[in-house]
Write an enzyme that holds these catalytic residues in place. Structure first.
Site, mmCIF file in Angstrom:
data_model
loop_
_atom_site.group_PDB
_atom_site.id
_atom_site.type_symbol
_atom_site.label_atom_id
_atom_site.label_comp_id
_atom_site.label_asym_id
_atom_site.label_seq_id
_atom_site.Cartn_x
_atom_site.Cartn_y
_atom_site.Cartn_z
ATOM 1 N N THR A 75 0.917 -1.242 -0.143
ATOM 2 C CA THR A 75 -0.105 -0.128 0.076
ATOM 3 C C THR A 75 0.924 1.191 -0.139
ATOM 4 O O THR A 75 1.957 1.248 0.545
ATOM 5 C CB THR A 75 -0.868 0.172 1.230
ATOM 6 O OG1 THR A 75 -1.615 1.308 1.106
ATOM 7 C CG2 THR A 75 -0.075 -0.173 2.667
ATOM 8 N N ASN A 113 -0.344 3.977 1.238
ATOM 9 C CA ASN A 113 -0.919 4.485 2.286
ATOM 10 C C ASN A 113 -0.413 4.328 3.894
ATOM 11 O O ASN A 113 -0.383 3.365 4.293
ATOM 12 C CB ASN A 113 -2.573 4.172 2.342
ATOM 13 C CG ASN A 113 -3.401 5.178 3.355
ATOM 14 O OD1 ASN A 113 -2.616 5.581 4.411
ATOM 15 N ND2 ASN A 113 -4.578 5.269 3.167
ATOM 16 N N LYS A 127 -15.712 4.696 14.308
ATOM 17 C CA LYS A 127 -15.784 4.012 12.924
ATOM 18 C C LYS A 127 -14.872 2.822 12.978
ATOM 19 O O LYS A 127 -15.482 1.578 12.255
ATOM 20 C CB LYS A 127 -15.113 5.038 11.844
ATOM 21 C CG LYS A 127 -15.335 4.461 10.485
ATOM 22 C CD LYS A 127 -14.544 5.524 9.549
ATOM 23 C CE LYS A 127 -14.311 4.706 8.035
ATOM 24 N NZ LYS A 127 -13.479 5.530 7.048
ATOM 25 N N ARG A 133 -13.340 -2.368 6.664
ATOM 26 C CA ARG A 133 -11.764 -2.557 6.785
ATOM 27 C C ARG A 133 -11.227 -3.015 8.071
ATOM 28 O O ARG A 133 -10.416 -3.968 7.937
ATOM 29 C CB ARG A 133 -11.163 -1.075 6.533
ATOM 30 C CG ARG A 133 -9.555 -1.013 6.097
ATOM 31 C CD ARG A 133 -8.906 0.077 5.905
ATOM 32 N NE ARG A 133 -9.525 0.542 4.472
ATOM 33 C CZ ARG A 133 -10.316 1.385 4.615
ATOM 34 N NH1 ARG A 133 -10.932 2.086 5.679
ATOM 35 N NH2 ARG A 133 -11.103 2.088 3.573
ATOM 36 N N PHE A 143 -12.929 10.321 5.196
ATOM 37 C CA PHE A 143 -12.348 10.434 3.975
ATOM 38 C C PHE A 143 -13.346 9.944 3.004
ATOM 39 O O PHE A 143 -14.491 9.219 3.547
ATOM 40 C CB PHE A 143 -11.143 9.862 3.690
ATOM 41 C CG PHE A 143 -11.043 8.386 3.641
ATOM 42 C CD1 PHE A 143 -11.162 7.558 4.816
ATOM 43 C CD2 PHE A 143 -11.097 7.584 2.476
ATOM 44 C CE1 PHE A 143 -11.117 6.117 4.781
ATOM 45 C CE2 PHE A 143 -10.991 6.128 2.498
ATOM 46 C CZ PHE A 143 -11.170 5.602 3.722
ATOM 47 N N GLY A 144 -13.251 9.949 1.707
ATOM 48 C CA GLY A 144 -14.195 9.435 0.777
ATOM 49 C C GLY A 144 -15.536 9.669 0.789
ATOM 50 O O GLY A 144 -15.918 10.845 0.848
ATOM 51 N N TYR A 145 -16.334 8.718 0.853
ATOM 52 C CA TYR A 145 -17.755 8.824 0.895
ATOM 53 C C TYR A 145 -18.382 8.803 2.390
ATOM 54 O O TYR A 145 -19.562 8.863 2.873
ATOM 55 C CB TYR A 145 -18.544 7.647 0.204
ATOM 56 C CG TYR A 145 -18.262 7.122 -1.226
ATOM 57 C CD1 TYR A 145 -18.793 8.346 -2.157
ATOM 58 C CD2 TYR A 145 -17.049 6.684 -1.491
ATOM 59 C CE1 TYR A 145 -18.554 7.906 -3.560
ATOM 60 C CE2 TYR A 145 -16.624 6.732 -3.060
ATOM 61 C CZ TYR A 145 -17.417 7.155 -3.848
ATOM 62 O OH TYR A 145 -17.193 7.053 -5.124
ATOM 63 N N ASP A 146 -17.453 8.948 3.506
ATOM 64 C CA ASP A 146 -17.997 8.873 4.846
ATOM 65 C C ASP A 146 -18.986 9.795 5.217
ATOM 66 O O ASP A 146 -20.069 9.445 6.128
ATOM 67 C CB ASP A 146 -16.672 9.099 5.782
ATOM 68 C CG ASP A 146 -15.949 8.017 6.057
ATOM 69 O OD1 ASP A 146 -16.092 7.064 5.527
ATOM 70 O OD2 ASP A 146 -14.742 8.246 6.416
ATOM 71 N N ASP A 192 -8.325 -3.965 -1.039
ATOM 72 C CA ASP A 192 -9.090 -3.024 -1.946
ATOM 73 C C ASP A 192 -10.488 -2.889 -1.470
ATOM 74 O O ASP A 192 -11.066 -3.896 -0.745
ATOM 75 C CB ASP A 192 -9.089 -3.492 -3.352
ATOM 76 C CG ASP A 192 -9.593 -2.307 -4.278
ATOM 77 O OD1 ASP A 192 -9.025 -1.147 -4.061
ATOM 78 O OD2 ASP A 192 -10.041 -2.766 -5.377
HETATM 79 P P1 IMP Z 1 -9.505 1.811 -0.958
HETATM 80 O O1 IMP Z 1 -9.074 0.508 -1.718
HETATM 81 O O2 IMP Z 1 -9.031 1.526 0.579
HETATM 82 O O3 IMP Z 1 -8.117 2.824 -1.321
HETATM 83 O O4 IMP Z 1 -10.621 2.588 -1.265
HETATM 84 C C1 IMP Z 1 -11.125 3.021 -2.591
HETATM 85 C C2 IMP Z 1 -11.988 3.902 -2.412
HETATM 86 O O5 IMP Z 1 -13.287 3.674 -1.803
HETATM 87 C C3 IMP Z 1 -11.726 5.274 -1.594
HETATM 88 O O6 IMP Z 1 -10.834 6.236 -2.341
HETATM 89 C C4 IMP Z 1 -13.052 5.802 -1.322
HETATM 90 O O7 IMP Z 1 -13.552 6.530 -2.240
HETATM 91 C C5 IMP Z 1 -13.778 4.604 -0.884
HETATM 92 N N1 IMP Z 1 -13.704 3.958 0.260
HETATM 93 C C6 IMP Z 1 -13.012 2.951 0.760
HETATM 94 N N2 IMP Z 1 -13.246 2.828 2.054
HETATM 95 C C7 IMP Z 1 -13.969 3.876 2.511
HETATM 96 C C8 IMP Z 1 -14.066 4.512 3.811
HETATM 97 O O8 IMP Z 1 -13.850 3.879 4.800
HETATM 98 N N3 IMP Z 1 -15.089 5.624 3.874
HETATM 99 C C9 IMP Z 1 -15.258 6.285 2.611
HETATM 100 N N4 IMP Z 1 -14.854 5.978 1.533
HETATM 101 C C10 IMP Z 1 -14.218 4.972 1.557
#
Ligand code: IMP
Length: 191
Positions: A8, A10, A171, A177, A148-151, A68
Protein backbone atom coordinates in the site's frame (compact mmCIF):
# COMPACT_ATOMS: atom_id res chain seq x y z
CA UNK A 1 11.01 -12.81 12.98
CA UNK A 2 9.84 -13.11 9.35
CA UNK A 3 9.11 -10.07 7.20
CA UNK A 4 5.71 -9.48 5.65
CA UNK A 5 5.00 -6.67 3.21
CA UNK A 6 1.83 -4.55 3.19
CA UNK A 7 1.39 -3.51 -0.44
CA UNK A 8 0.00 0.00 0.00
CA UNK A 9 1.09 3.56 -0.53
CA UNK A 10 -0.97 4.63 2.47
CA UNK A 11 1.27 5.13 5.51
CA UNK A 12 -1.73 5.42 7.88
CA UNK A 13 -2.84 1.91 6.99
CA UNK A 14 0.67 0.62 7.73
CA UNK A 15 0.81 2.29 11.14
CA UNK A 16 -2.62 0.88 12.03
CA UNK A 17 -1.75 -2.71 11.11
CA UNK A 18 1.81 -2.57 12.48
CA UNK A 19 0.44 -2.13 16.01
CA UNK A 20 -1.56 -5.35 15.74
CA UNK A 21 0.81 -7.86 14.15
CA UNK A 22 2.80 -9.78 16.75
CA UNK A 23 4.95 -12.37 15.03
CA UNK A 24 5.89 -10.75 11.74
CA UNK A 25 7.92 -7.63 11.01
CA UNK A 26 5.72 -5.44 8.84
CA UNK A 27 7.50 -3.78 5.97
CA UNK A 28 6.22 -1.53 3.18
CA UNK A 29 6.92 -1.47 -0.55
CA UNK A 30 9.21 1.52 0.14
CA UNK A 31 11.41 -0.83 2.18
CA UNK A 32 11.74 -2.86 -1.04
CA UNK A 33 12.69 0.32 -2.91
CA UNK A 34 9.53 -0.09 -4.95
CA UNK A 35 7.75 3.19 -5.66
CA UNK A 36 5.67 2.43 -8.78
CA UNK A 37 1.90 2.42 -8.77
CA UNK A 38 0.35 -0.98 -9.47
CA UNK A 39 -2.65 -0.17 -11.66
CA UNK A 40 -5.94 -1.56 -10.35
CA UNK A 41 -7.35 -2.86 -13.62
CA UNK A 42 -9.59 -5.71 -12.40
CA UNK A 43 -13.36 -5.37 -12.17
CA UNK A 44 -13.71 -6.66 -8.61
CA UNK A 45 -12.08 -5.54 -5.35
CA UNK A 46 -10.98 -9.16 -4.84
CA UNK A 47 -9.31 -9.15 -8.27
CA UNK A 48 -7.50 -5.90 -7.53
CA UNK A 49 -6.30 -7.10 -4.14
CA UNK A 50 -4.92 -10.25 -5.78
CA UNK A 51 -3.33 -8.21 -8.59
CA UNK A 52 -1.34 -6.08 -6.14
CA UNK A 53 -0.26 -8.94 -3.87
CA UNK A 54 0.68 -11.31 -6.68
CA UNK A 55 2.70 -8.59 -8.43
CA UNK A 56 4.86 -7.99 -5.34
CA UNK A 57 5.02 -11.68 -4.40
CA UNK A 58 6.28 -12.61 -7.86
CA UNK A 59 8.67 -9.68 -8.21
CA UNK A 60 10.30 -9.86 -4.75
CA UNK A 61 9.45 -13.39 -3.60
CA UNK A 62 8.22 -12.02 -0.28
CA UNK A 63 5.10 -12.86 1.74
CA UNK A 64 2.70 -9.95 1.35
CA UNK A 65 -0.87 -8.69 1.49
CA UNK A 66 -2.90 -5.85 0.02
CA UNK A 67 -6.43 -4.53 0.33
CA UNK A 68 -9.05 -2.99 -1.88
CA UNK A 69 -12.34 -1.42 -0.81
CA UNK A 70 -15.39 0.22 -2.28
CA UNK A 71 -18.91 1.49 -1.70
CA UNK A 72 -21.63 -0.67 -3.28
CA UNK A 73 -25.05 0.99 -3.72
CA UNK A 74 -27.94 -1.36 -4.48
CA UNK A 75 -30.09 1.08 -6.50
CA UNK A 76 -27.07 1.83 -8.69
CA UNK A 77 -26.44 -1.83 -9.51
CA UNK A 78 -23.44 -1.95 -7.15
CA UNK A 79 -21.83 1.29 -8.33
CA UNK A 80 -19.49 2.97 -7.59
CA UNK A 81 -18.10 -0.37 -6.35
CA UNK A 82 -14.65 -1.22 -7.58
CA UNK A 83 -14.45 2.25 -9.20
CA UNK A 84 -15.18 4.10 -5.94
CA UNK A 85 -12.02 6.21 -5.95
CA UNK A 86 -12.52 7.41 -9.53
CA UNK A 87 -16.31 7.29 -9.91
CA UNK A 88 -16.79 10.85 -11.18
CA UNK A 89 -13.44 11.53 -12.84
CA UNK A 90 -10.16 9.84 -13.69
CA UNK A 91 -8.38 11.88 -11.03
CA UNK A 92 -9.83 10.81 -7.71
CA UNK A 93 -11.98 13.64 -6.31
CA UNK A 94 -14.01 13.02 -3.16
CA UNK A 95 -16.40 15.97 -3.59
CA UNK A 96 -17.18 15.14 -7.23
CA UNK A 97 -17.74 11.49 -6.31
CA UNK A 98 -20.20 12.38 -3.55
CA UNK A 99 -22.04 14.84 -5.81
CA UNK A 100 -22.44 12.19 -8.50
CA UNK A 101 -23.79 9.61 -6.05
CA UNK A 102 -26.32 12.13 -4.66
CA UNK A 103 -27.36 13.10 -8.19
CA UNK A 104 -27.76 9.48 -9.30
CA UNK A 105 -29.83 8.67 -6.21
CA UNK A 106 -32.10 11.72 -6.47
CA UNK A 107 -35.72 10.65 -5.87
CA UNK A 108 -34.60 7.05 -5.21
CA UNK A 109 -36.34 5.36 -2.26
CA UNK A 110 -33.92 2.44 -1.91
CA UNK A 111 -30.81 4.03 -0.44
CA UNK A 112 -29.28 0.83 0.90
CA UNK A 113 -25.56 0.30 0.39
CA UNK A 114 -22.52 -1.47 1.81
CA UNK A 115 -18.85 -0.69 2.18
CA UNK A 116 -16.75 -3.76 1.41
CA UNK A 117 -13.07 -4.59 1.83
CA UNK A 118 -11.14 -7.55 0.51
CA UNK A 119 -7.62 -8.34 1.70
CA UNK A 120 -5.48 -10.76 -0.30
CA UNK A 121 -2.61 -12.40 1.56
CA UNK A 122 -0.04 -14.53 -0.25
CA UNK A 123 2.08 -16.46 2.20
CA UNK A 124 4.43 -19.38 1.45
CA UNK A 125 2.90 -19.59 -2.03
CA UNK A 126 -0.71 -19.87 -0.77
CA UNK A 127 -3.37 -17.23 -1.43
CA UNK A 128 -5.86 -16.35 1.31
CA UNK A 129 -8.70 -13.80 1.28
CA UNK A 130 -10.22 -11.91 4.22
CA UNK A 131 -13.39 -9.91 3.70
CA UNK A 132 -15.29 -7.31 5.69
CA UNK A 133 -18.46 -5.40 4.98
CA UNK A 134 -20.75 -2.95 6.71
CA UNK A 135 -24.32 -2.25 5.56
CA UNK A 136 -25.92 1.15 5.74
CA UNK A 137 -27.84 3.85 3.90
CA UNK A 138 -26.85 6.78 1.73
CA UNK A 139 -28.08 10.11 3.12
CA UNK A 140 -29.58 12.84 0.93
CA UNK A 141 -26.93 15.37 2.00
CA UNK A 142 -23.48 15.50 3.58
CA UNK A 143 -23.33 14.94 7.35
CA UNK A 144 -20.11 15.60 9.26
CA UNK A 145 -16.60 16.47 8.17
CA UNK A 146 -14.35 13.71 9.50
CA UNK A 147 -12.98 10.71 7.66
CA UNK A 148 -12.45 10.44 3.92
CA UNK A 149 -14.13 9.34 0.69
CA UNK A 150 -17.86 8.73 1.00
CA UNK A 151 -17.92 8.94 4.83
CA UNK A 152 -20.18 12.07 4.93
CA UNK A 153 -23.04 10.32 3.09
CA UNK A 154 -22.93 6.87 4.70
CA UNK A 155 -24.86 6.02 7.88
CA UNK A 156 -24.09 2.47 9.05
CA UNK A 157 -27.00 0.19 9.97
CA UNK A 158 -28.07 0.50 13.61
CA UNK A 159 -26.52 3.98 13.94
CA UNK A 160 -27.83 7.50 13.52
CA UNK A 161 -24.57 9.25 12.66
CA UNK A 162 -22.64 9.14 9.41
CA UNK A 163 -19.08 7.77 9.35
CA UNK A 164 -17.95 11.40 9.01
CA UNK A 165 -19.70 12.31 12.26
CA UNK A 166 -17.95 9.52 14.19
CA UNK A 167 -14.52 9.58 15.78
CA UNK A 168 -11.99 7.41 13.95
CA UNK A 169 -12.03 5.12 16.98
CA UNK A 170 -15.82 4.60 16.73
CA UNK A 171 -15.69 4.11 12.96
CA UNK A 172 -12.93 1.53 13.37
CA UNK A 173 -15.07 -0.52 15.75
CA UNK A 174 -17.50 -1.31 12.93
CA UNK A 175 -15.85 -0.54 9.61
CA UNK A 176 -15.50 -2.95 6.69
CA UNK A 177 -11.72 -2.43 6.72
CA UNK A 178 -11.35 -3.19 10.43
CA UNK A 179 -13.47 -6.37 10.11
CA UNK A 180 -11.26 -7.68 7.29
CA UNK A 181 -8.07 -6.55 9.06
CA UNK A 182 -9.03 -8.37 12.28
CA UNK A 183 -9.50 -11.60 10.30
CA UNK A 184 -6.06 -11.14 8.70
CA UNK A 185 -4.39 -10.40 12.06
CA UNK A 186 -5.99 -13.48 13.69
CA UNK A 187 -4.71 -15.63 10.85
CA UNK A 188 -1.18 -14.19 10.96
CA UNK A 189 -0.95 -14.33 14.74
CA UNK A 190 -1.53 -18.08 14.56
CA UNK A 191 1.26 -18.63 12.05
P1 IMP B 1 -9.18 1.85 -0.94
O1 IMP B 1 -9.14 0.57 -1.71
O2 IMP B 1 -9.14 1.62 0.55
O3 IMP B 1 -8.17 2.85 -1.41
O4 IMP B 1 -10.62 2.48 -1.24
C1 IMP B 1 -11.02 2.85 -2.56
C2 IMP B 1 -12.05 3.96 -2.49
O5 IMP B 1 -13.25 3.51 -1.86
C3 IMP B 1 -11.61 5.18 -1.68
O6 IMP B 1 -10.89 6.10 -2.46
C4 IMP B 1 -12.96 5.75 -1.24
O7 IMP B 1 -13.54 6.51 -2.29
C5 IMP B 1 -13.82 4.52 -1.04
N1 IMP B 1 -13.74 4.06 0.36
C6 IMP B 1 -13.16 2.92 0.80
N2 IMP B 1 -13.24 2.82 2.14
C7 IMP B 1 -13.88 3.94 2.55
C8 IMP B 1 -14.26 4.40 3.84
O8 IMP B 1 -14.02 3.79 4.90
N3 IMP B 1 -14.92 5.58 3.87
C9 IMP B 1 -15.22 6.29 2.75
N4 IMP B 1 -14.86 5.91 1.54
C10 IMP B 1 -14.20 4.73 1.42
Amino acid sequence: MRNICFVTGNQNKIIEVEKLIKNFKLISTKDLNFYDEILETENTIKGNAFLKSSFIYNKFNINCFSDDSGLFINALGGDPGVRSARYASEISDKEKNINLVLKNLKGEKDRSAAFKTCICLIIDGKTNYFEGSVKGVITSKRLGSRGFGYDPIFVPEGHDRSFAEMSLEDKNKISHRSIATKKLINFLNQK
